[in-house]
Design an enzyme around this catalytic site. Sequence first.
Site, PDB file in Angstrom:
ATOM      1  N   LYS A 126      12.468 -50.972  43.266  1.00 37.69           N
ATOM      2  CA  LYS A 126      13.178 -52.154  42.757  1.00 37.69           C
ATOM      3  C   LYS A 126      13.906 -52.930  43.861  1.00 37.69           C
ATOM      4  O   LYS A 126      14.013 -54.149  43.816  1.00 37.69           O
ATOM      5  CB  LYS A 126      14.175 -51.749  41.669  1.00 37.69           C
ATOM      6  CG  LYS A 126      13.537 -51.173  40.408  1.00 37.69           C
ATOM      7  CD  LYS A 126      13.235 -52.241  39.427  1.00 37.69           C
ATOM      8  CE  LYS A 126      12.487 -51.844  38.164  1.00 37.69           C
ATOM      9  NZ  LYS A 126      12.326 -50.469  37.797  1.00 37.69           N
ATOM     10  N   GLU A 155      19.111 -58.471  34.273  1.00 37.74           N
ATOM     11  CA  GLU A 155      18.975 -57.624  33.090  1.00 37.74           C
ATOM     12  C   GLU A 155      18.646 -56.224  33.593  1.00 37.74           C
ATOM     13  O   GLU A 155      18.160 -56.055  34.707  1.00 37.74           O
ATOM     14  CB  GLU A 155      17.843 -58.143  32.203  1.00 37.74           C
ATOM     15  CG  GLU A 155      16.429 -57.661  32.582  1.00 37.74           C
ATOM     16  CD  GLU A 155      15.937 -58.171  33.931  1.00 37.74           C
ATOM     17  OE1 GLU A 155      16.461 -59.200  34.402  1.00 37.74           O
ATOM     18  OE2 GLU A 155      15.047 -57.533  34.538  1.00 37.74           O
ATOM     19  N   SER A 209       6.561 -44.562  42.302  1.00 35.00           N
ATOM     20  CA  SER A 209       7.492 -45.699  42.258  1.00 35.00           C
ATOM     21  C   SER A 209       8.965 -45.317  42.361  1.00 35.00           C
ATOM     22  O   SER A 209       9.779 -46.115  42.811  1.00 35.00           O
ATOM     23  CB  SER A 209       7.250 -46.509  40.980  1.00 35.00           C
ATOM     24  OG  SER A 209       7.312 -45.673  39.834  1.00 35.00           O
TER      25      SER A 209
HETATM   26  C1  LIG Z   1      11.469 -50.031  36.682  1.00 30.79           C
HETATM   27  C2  LIG Z   1      10.564 -48.956  37.102  1.00 30.79           C
HETATM   28  C3  LIG Z   1       9.184 -48.966  36.791  1.00 30.79           C
HETATM   29  C4  LIG Z   1       8.552 -50.001  35.916  1.00 30.79           C
HETATM   30  O1  LIG Z   1       8.583 -51.301  36.412  1.00 30.79           O
HETATM   31  P1  LIG Z   1       7.311 -52.016  37.036  1.00 30.79           P
HETATM   32  O2  LIG Z   1       7.748 -53.430  37.117  1.00 30.79           O
HETATM   33  O3  LIG Z   1       6.163 -51.807  36.090  1.00 30.79           O
HETATM   34  O4  LIG Z   1       7.057 -51.399  38.364  1.00 30.79           O
HETATM   35  C5  LIG Z   1       8.386 -47.960  37.286  1.00 30.79           C
HETATM   36  N1  LIG Z   1       8.904 -46.955  38.028  1.00 30.79           N
HETATM   37  C6  LIG Z   1      10.216 -46.902  38.336  1.00 30.79           C
HETATM   38  C7  LIG Z   1      10.716 -45.760  39.152  1.00 30.79           C
HETATM   39  C8  LIG Z   1      11.091 -47.896  37.890  1.00 30.79           C
HETATM   40  O5  LIG Z   1      12.394 -47.829  38.190  1.00 30.79           O
END
Ligand SMILES: *Cc1c(COP(=O)(O)O)cnc(C)c1O
Length: 372
Positions: free
Chosen positions: A72, A94, A355
């Site tokens: 993020k 948000e 992610s």
């Molecule tokens: C917010 C988040 C996501 C989902 O958001 P995308 O916009 O689809 O990437 C995925 N993995 C993590 C660790 C997140 O914090």
Amino acid sequence: MPETLVLALQQLTEAYVKVRQDKSFWQQLGELLSSYSGRPTPLYRARRLQAEVGGPEIWLKREDLNHTGSHKINNCLGQALLAQRLGKSTILAETGAGQHGVATATVCALLNMKCRVYMGAEDVRRQALNVSRMRLLGAEVVSVESGSRTLKDATNEAMRAWVGQVDEAHYILGSVVGPHPYPWMVRDFQAVIGHEIAERIVPRLVVACVGGGSNAAGAFAHFVPHKEVRLVGVEAGGHGMEAGQHCASLGLGRPGILHGALTYLLQDPSGQVADTHSISAGLDYPGVGPEHSSWLASGRVEYASVSDAQALDAFELLCRTEGIVPALESAHALAWYVREGPGQPEAGPWVLCLSGRGDKDVEEVLRLRGLA
Ligand SMILES: *Cc1c(COP(=O)(O)O)cnc(C)c1O
């Protein structure tokens, strides 16, 4: 979009078109990404995971090792620097689970900007630790009591607030969703993920989880013109394919409009936005980035879904085999590897976008396993 935001969105688009050509902007962003967030993130070959699954060679792109624990911050740093150049003093955002809110509050502390984060009351209750983190970082957290009191409602409220102070405030959207230029701009800021992968390896396949779709878009963007690289997005299949039990907007949605974007959308027969469910708050959104809809329509990217139960098993598998606690969101991409990988050990190398880290999910996993 509300009429009152059209001008602000046009101004933002013009500003971004200029900044996109400006080498000094990307240089400033690159310096912060490396000195502050720790980029480039490692690309790690997960040998024990591969051996356990019996699948292709698998490399993890460690976005979990970014400052604040997920991808993020790549987007937050980019948008906050843009807001600074536009002379804005206040940042609005948000947040669902709180990951985007924490990343935004962090960047605002760093750059000395005022920060207000809108969060559904239900999420405020479920994610108390992230609420405290945001407040420690100097942000104001507004609890949203409308609708289902979750992410979609927080997004509505943040947009409403932006209408009221569009001159001094910039709205940092957290994914590749919403009105133009956000899907384009956020994808650009996340594209560093795919560029770094390409500097290290020539993958045969890249897989990532899809909520709004920003970590996936960032991992894919570099490879979209390279047709020989398979690209796979994994949505949250939740409890199953019945209405209200999942978040598979691309798999089961129909074209519709949400938050200013035409995209695949989960909706009831009369076109109202449908209820959703996922084990993972970060994937719990009834829409998806419009560029993913376009990649689905053109066939360039394949989309699949995995269930809550499969994601939970994959979460534990990565902990046990590699000593890495993944976010439940990322565990959806892992679960796809566990399901599809076996029987094709020669198909690699594959890259999986990890992610985020899963510290935030430990309590929930223990609860679901009956251990807490
Ligand atoms: C917010 C988040 C996501 C989902 O958001 P995308 O916009 O689809 O990437 C995925 N993995 C993590 C660790 C997140 O914090």
